[in-house]
Design an enzyme around this catalytic site. Structure first.
Site, PDB file in Angstrom:
ATOM      1  N   ALA A   1      13.896  -0.516 -10.588  1.00  0.00           N
ATOM      2  CA  ALA A   1      12.385  -0.503 -10.830  1.00  0.00           C
ATOM      3  C   ALA A   1      12.160  -0.007 -12.170  1.00  0.00           C
ATOM      4  O   ALA A   1      10.976  -0.511 -12.639  1.00  0.00           O
ATOM      5  CB  ALA A   1      11.874   0.065  -9.649  1.00  0.00           C
TER       6      ALA A   1
ATOM      7  N   GLU B   1       6.485   1.159  -0.562  1.00  0.00           N
ATOM      8  CA  GLU B   1       7.389   2.313  -0.165  1.00  0.00           C
ATOM      9  C   GLU B   1       8.674   2.398  -1.070  1.00  0.00           C
ATOM     10  O   GLU B   1       9.645   2.491  -0.472  1.00  0.00           O
ATOM     11  CB  GLU B   1       7.687   2.105   1.305  1.00  0.00           C
ATOM     12  CG  GLU B   1       6.384   2.316   2.474  1.00  0.00           C
ATOM     13  CD  GLU B   1       6.705   2.129   3.799  1.00  0.00           C
ATOM     14  OE1 GLU B   1       7.583   2.393   4.203  1.00  0.00           O
ATOM     15  OE2 GLU B   1       5.429   1.770   4.332  1.00  0.00           O
TER      16      GLU B   1
END
Length: 275
Positions: A123, A140
């Site tokens: 990410a 999440e």
């Protein structure tokens, strides 16, 4: 000393590689909580998870011809649902190679493979050109990322000006006790920030806030459902993992639900990259 981001990403990927069968047994195809807007709503967990997917898809505001990035896509449940209900093309990324394989299999099985693809990526280091996507989703996933500012900056880079970021994340509502912190740190998790701090971090990454929702009461039923599923699946999965490993992981997941119920909330946030 701060944690090495690459080491954390590897630990998260290894955890999901090893525990995919267990987590899928507990959560199904959507490795996230459900959404119940009414405390009297008795909707089963799978339908409540799809309800959250639909809520997030609405906030993404995309349609056919748009490109969406699902950051931390798990086994691809939200990506497949978004592709189905919006017509957009969705790219999911995860640090787990096993999840990429499983997500690709499920997309082929459900017939969404032409509008979904999955790849292994961190990410904080997204391997895409600037302004490539019309919208991005982080569901999440930042709870696994210590450097949330880096992940939000990466999302800002790959979303086009005018594009949206939709974030659904656990937040800290009260300080963790020493025991809570011990339980939390035993898994590949980082302590979530408070909701107000998340808002500041999203702004600092360059996004303009559009809508926020304290969804804590709407996801709370997920904690007990998770506990029930863990207890239900223990015996069936003993042959897969062995009694000792399964007991350790099951107890860790049960402990995490207790920490979440006592200390954590849930934020759903919509932001836009200006321009």
């Amino acid at each position: 000393m701060s944690e090495d981001p690459a080491a954390r990403a590897q630990a998260v990927g290894t955890f999901y590689d090893l525990m995919g069968t267990f987590l899928e047994a507990v959560y199904g195809d959507n490795l996230h909580y459900g959404f119940w807007p009414d405390e009297h709503d008795e909707t089963p967990m799978p339908q409540a998870q799809e309800r959250l997917n639909d809520e997030l898809a609405r906030r993404l505001a995309v349609h056919a011809g748009h490109r969406v990035l699902d950051i931390g896509c798990g086994t691809g449940g939200p990506a497949r649902r978004i592709a189905q209900v919006t017509g957009a093309t969705v790219t999911g990324v995860t640090v787990s190679g096993a999840q990429v394989t499983r997500a690709t299999e499920l997309a082929a099985k459900e017939g969404t493979h032409e509008r979904t693809r999955f790849a292994r990526a961190d990410a904080t280091a997204l391997p895409f050109p600037d302004a490539y996507f019309d919208a991005a989703l982080a569901l999440e996933v930042l709870v696994h990322v210590p450097d949330k500012a880096a992940a939000l900056a990466a999302a800002h880079r790959v979303v086009r000006p005018g594009g949206r970021l939709v974030l659904a994340e656990l937040t800290l509502t009260r300080p963790m006790s020493a025991e809570h912190a011990r339980i939390w740190s035993a898994m590949p998790m980082s302590t979530p920030p408070a909701a107000a701090e998340y808002l500041d971090q999203v702004r600092a990454a360059g996004f303009a806030l559009e809508e926020t929702l304290d969804a804590t009461p709407y996801i709370r039923r997920s904690f007990q459902i998770t506990r029930d599923a863990v207890e239900r699946e223990r015996e069936r999965l003993a042959g897969t993992y062995g009694p000792r490993v399964l007991r350790q992981v099951s107890n860790a997941v049960l402990d995490l639900q207790a920490v979440a119920e006592g200390c954590l909330g849930y934020l759903v946030l919509t932001a836009r990259r200006p321009g």
